[in-house]
Design an enzyme around this catalytic site. Structure first.
Site, mmCIF file in Angstrom:
data_model
loop_
_atom_site.group_PDB
_atom_site.id
_atom_site.type_symbol
_atom_site.label_atom_id
_atom_site.label_comp_id
_atom_site.label_asym_id
_atom_site.label_seq_id
_atom_site.Cartn_x
_atom_site.Cartn_y
_atom_site.Cartn_z
ATOM 1 N N HIS A 76 0.841 -1.186 0.000
ATOM 2 C CA HIS A 76 0.000 0.000 0.000
ATOM 3 C C HIS A 76 0.880 1.240 0.000
ATOM 4 C CE1 HIS A 76 -2.762 -3.050 1.509
ATOM 5 N NE2 HIS A 76 -3.713 -2.291 0.995
ATOM 6 N N MET A 112 7.940 -2.970 5.100
ATOM 7 C CA MET A 112 8.470 -3.035 3.738
ATOM 8 C C MET A 112 9.244 -1.770 3.381
ATOM 9 S SD MET A 112 7.904 -6.027 2.800
ATOM 10 C CE MET A 112 8.589 -5.806 1.167
ATOM 11 N N ASP A 127 26.757 0.668 -6.050
ATOM 12 C CA ASP A 127 26.852 1.447 -7.289
ATOM 13 C C ASP A 127 27.952 2.494 -7.215
ATOM 14 O OD1 ASP A 127 25.908 2.376 -9.920
ATOM 15 O OD2 ASP A 127 25.299 4.162 -8.787
#
Length: 164
Positions: A76, A112, A127
């Site tokens: 959500h 999450m 990266d």
């Protein structure tokens, strides 16, 4: 245990949270990036050519938390009230511990978002440093604690060890 993300036809669905109570929720997660000792030294000394690795990873982690519902299909979209990213340099292990604490007031939790924040911060470290160390390893991303909501509080009894 019943899975809630399936409809009557057995297909994926987003869970209806409209009947859940609004409450304060918080989640705390961590993960690790292992690297060569020289890479860690370059980060600490500010010698990575792309810039300040931890400053960029901090902003990326915050952005990752904010974008979680766009990345994880059944999550959500929640209104975050706070996101904090911290780093611990672990010289002995030649690693960086990444932590994310996420807060919200809503109908569903922030687990999450905290896990995504850690993941994106770790990926950003990779990266930023891959030109000097392609062998870096991201490990043990895990939820450590969550509070609030119908399911109550959760605290990991023992953090999964940071091992090489």
């Amino acid at each position: 245990m019943e899975f809630t993300h399936f409809n009557e036809q057995g297909r994926a669905k987003m869970v209806d949270i409209s009947e859940k109570d609004v409450s304060f929720r918080e989640a705390f997660a961590c993960g690790y990036v292992y690297m060569k000792r020289e890479t860690l030294n370059m980060i600490v000394e500010g010698r990575i050519k792309k810039g300040d690795v931890l400053a960029v990873a901090q902003v990326a982690g915050i952005m990752g938390a904010k974008e979680t519902s766009r990345l994880i299909p059944m999550c959500h979209n929640i209104l975050l009230t706070g996101v904090d990213i911290n780093f611990q340099i672990m010289e002995q292990e030649s690693a960086i511990r990444v932590e994310a604490r996420v807060k919200c007031i809503g109908r569903t939790g922030a687990e999450m978002e905290a896990l995504t924040a850690v993941s994106i911060a770790c990926l950003t470290i990779y990266d930023m440093c891959k030109a000097v160390d392609k062998g870096m390893v991201i490990k043990n991303i895990q939820l450590l604690e969550k509070t609030g909501g119908k399911s109550g509080n959760y605290k990991r009894e023992e953090e999964k060890p940071w091992e090489k």
